[in-house]
Design a protein around this motif. Sequence first.
Motif, PDB file in Angstrom:
ATOM      1  N   ARG A   1     -66.386  51.575 -54.995  1.00 33.10           N
ATOM      2  CA  ARG A   1     -66.113  50.325 -55.705  1.00 33.10           C
ATOM      3  C   ARG A   1     -65.673  50.600 -57.146  1.00 33.10           C
ATOM      4  O   ARG A   1     -64.720  49.998 -57.642  1.00 33.10           O
ATOM      5  N   GLU A   2     -66.369  51.513 -57.818  1.00 32.72           N
ATOM      6  CA  GLU A   2     -66.031  51.823 -59.214  1.00 32.72           C
ATOM      7  C   GLU A   2     -64.668  52.508 -59.319  1.00 32.72           C
ATOM      8  O   GLU A   2     -63.905  52.226 -60.241  1.00 32.72           O
ATOM      9  N   ILE A   3     -64.366  53.400 -58.385  1.00 30.98           N
ATOM     10  CA  ILE A   3     -63.052  54.050 -58.398  1.00 30.98           C
ATOM     11  C   ILE A   3     -61.962  53.016 -58.140  1.00 30.98           C
ATOM     12  O   ILE A   3     -60.928  53.009 -58.807  1.00 30.98           O
ATOM     13  N   ASP A   4     -62.191  52.113 -57.190  1.00 30.89           N
ATOM     14  CA  ASP A   4     -61.212  51.057 -56.907  1.00 30.89           C
ATOM     15  C   ASP A   4     -61.030  50.139 -58.110  1.00 30.89           C
ATOM     16  O   ASP A   4     -59.922  49.717 -58.415  1.00 30.89           O
ATOM     17  N   ARG A   5     -62.126  49.824 -58.792  1.00 30.87           N
ATOM     18  CA  ARG A   5     -62.094  48.885 -59.916  1.00 30.87           C
ATOM     19  C   ARG A   5     -61.442  49.492 -61.159  1.00 30.87           C
ATOM     20  O   ARG A   5     -60.583  48.890 -61.775  1.00 30.87           O
ATOM     21  N   SER A   6     -61.872  50.700 -61.514  1.00 28.32           N
ATOM     22  CA  SER A   6     -61.447  51.258 -62.800  1.00 28.32           C
ATOM     23  C   SER A   6     -60.594  52.514 -62.696  1.00 28.32           C
ATOM     24  O   SER A   6     -60.037  52.960 -63.693  1.00 28.32           O
ATOM     25  N   GLY A   7     -60.552  53.101 -61.504  1.00 31.56           N
ATOM     26  CA  GLY A   7     -59.811  54.351 -61.345  1.00 31.56           C
ATOM     27  C   GLY A   7     -60.629  55.565 -61.741  1.00 31.56           C
ATOM     28  O   GLY A   7     -60.149  56.690 -61.685  1.00 31.56           O
ATOM     29  N   ILE A   8     -61.870  55.356 -62.158  1.00 37.14           N
ATOM     30  CA  ILE A   8     -62.736  56.445 -62.614  1.00 37.14           C
ATOM     31  C   ILE A   8     -64.064  56.361 -61.871  1.00 37.14           C
ATOM     32  O   ILE A   8     -64.664  55.292 -61.768  1.00 37.14           O
ATOM     33  N   ALA A   9     -64.526  57.505 -61.394  1.00 39.34           N
ATOM     34  CA  ALA A   9     -65.822  57.547 -60.711  1.00 39.34           C
ATOM     35  C   ALA A   9     -66.951  57.445 -61.732  1.00 39.34           C
ATOM     36  O   ALA A   9     -66.825  57.912 -62.864  1.00 39.34           O
ATOM     37  N   PRO A  10     -68.060  56.835 -61.332  1.00 37.44           N
ATOM     38  CA  PRO A  10     -69.213  56.786 -62.242  1.00 37.44           C
ATOM     39  C   PRO A  10     -69.819  58.169 -62.417  1.00 37.44           C
ATOM     40  O   PRO A  10     -69.686  59.034 -61.544  1.00 37.44           O
ATOM     41  N   ASN A  11     -70.488  58.378 -63.533  1.00 38.47           N
ATOM     42  CA  ASN A  11     -71.183  59.645 -63.741  1.00 38.47           C
ATOM     43  C   ASN A  11     -72.625  59.512 -63.241  1.00 38.47           C
ATOM     44  O   ASN A  11     -73.051  58.437 -62.820  1.00 38.47           O
ATOM     45  N   THR A  12     -73.367  60.598 -63.304  1.00 33.46           N
ATOM     46  CA  THR A  12     -74.735  60.586 -62.767  1.00 33.46           C
ATOM     47  C   THR A  12     -75.626  59.584 -63.502  1.00 33.46           C
ATOM     48  O   THR A  12     -76.458  58.933 -62.874  1.00 33.46           O
ATOM     49  N   GLU A  13     -75.431  59.441 -64.805  1.00 30.08           N
ATOM     50  CA  GLU A  13     -76.236  58.486 -65.564  1.00 30.08           C
ATOM     51  C   GLU A  13     -75.964  57.057 -65.112  1.00 30.08           C
ATOM     52  O   GLU A  13     -76.889  56.245 -64.999  1.00 30.08           O
ATOM     53  N   GLN A  14     -74.705  56.734 -64.864  1.00 35.32           N
ATOM     54  CA  GLN A  14     -74.360  55.392 -64.404  1.00 35.32           C
ATOM     55  C   GLN A  14     -74.940  55.119 -63.013  1.00 35.32           C
ATOM     56  O   GLN A  14     -75.430  54.019 -62.753  1.00 35.32           O
ATOM     57  N   ILE A  15     -74.885  56.109 -62.141  1.00 31.54           N
ATOM     58  CA  ILE A  15     -75.453  55.954 -60.797  1.00 31.54           C
ATOM     59  C   ILE A  15     -76.963  55.766 -60.897  1.00 31.54           C
ATOM     60  O   ILE A  15     -77.535  54.884 -60.251  1.00 31.54           O
ATOM     61  N   ALA A  16     -77.612  56.573 -61.722  1.00 28.94           N
ATOM     62  CA  ALA A  16     -79.062  56.449 -61.904  1.00 28.94           C
ATOM     63  C   ALA A  16     -79.425  55.069 -62.408  1.00 28.94           C
ATOM     64  O   ALA A  16     -80.379  54.444 -61.926  1.00 28.94           O
ATOM     65  N   SER A  17     -78.663  54.549 -63.351  1.00 30.36           N
ATOM     66  CA  SER A  17     -78.927  53.224 -63.910  1.00 30.36           C
ATOM     67  C   SER A  17     -78.710  52.137 -62.864  1.00 30.36           C
ATOM     68  O   SER A  17     -79.537  51.236 -62.710  1.00 30.36           O
ATOM     69  N   GLU A  18     -77.619  52.225 -62.133  1.00 33.26           N
ATOM     70  CA  GLU A  18     -77.288  51.212 -61.117  1.00 33.26           C
ATOM     71  C   GLU A  18     -78.375  51.095 -60.046  1.00 33.26           C
ATOM     72  O   GLU A  18     -78.701  50.004 -59.590  1.00 33.26           O
ATOM     73  N   PHE A  19     -78.947  52.238 -59.654  1.00 33.60           N
ATOM     74  CA  PHE A  19     -79.924  52.250 -58.567  1.00 33.60           C
ATOM     75  C   PHE A  19     -81.362  52.458 -59.053  1.00 33.60           C
ATOM     76  O   PHE A  19     -82.257  52.661 -58.246  1.00 33.60           O
ATOM     77  N   GLU A  20     -81.541  52.402 -60.376  1.00 35.04           N
ATOM     78  CA  GLU A  20     -82.862  52.562 -60.976  1.00 35.04           C
ATOM     79  C   GLU A  20     -83.555  53.834 -60.479  1.00 35.04           C
ATOM     80  O   GLU A  20     -84.725  53.829 -60.102  1.00 35.04           O
ATOM     81  N   ILE A  21     -82.788  54.930 -60.494  1.00 37.92           N
ATOM     82  CA  ILE A  21     -83.318  56.238 -60.112  1.00 37.92           C
ATOM     83  C   ILE A  21     -83.725  56.934 -61.411  1.00 37.92           C
ATOM     84  O   ILE A  21     -82.884  57.185 -62.263  1.00 37.92           O
TER      85      ILE A  21
END
Length: 95
Positions: A18-38
Amino acid sequence: MNQYLTERQQKILDYITREIDRSGIAPNTEQIASEFEIPSLNRVTQYLHALEGKGWITCNASPQGGIALVENGNSYRLAVCGDVEGRRVAFKKSS
């Protein structure tokens, strides 16, 4: 590419896509951790390695990092139409 994903792996893969489709850039590990509360970046890395091992993504080991979806002639994004419970499913290739 057809290996089974856990529910969490699928959700992370969907988020990356979804993020690649939206912005053309993959999320980084910090963004993934934040999104999923990891709470652990190491745990995010484990999820990414699992997705990479199953052939869904590639992870760049450069200092800038980077995640890329694996694209090949046999991979498609499919929309499910129909009754999955009743085992009547039709697939429509997404654009």
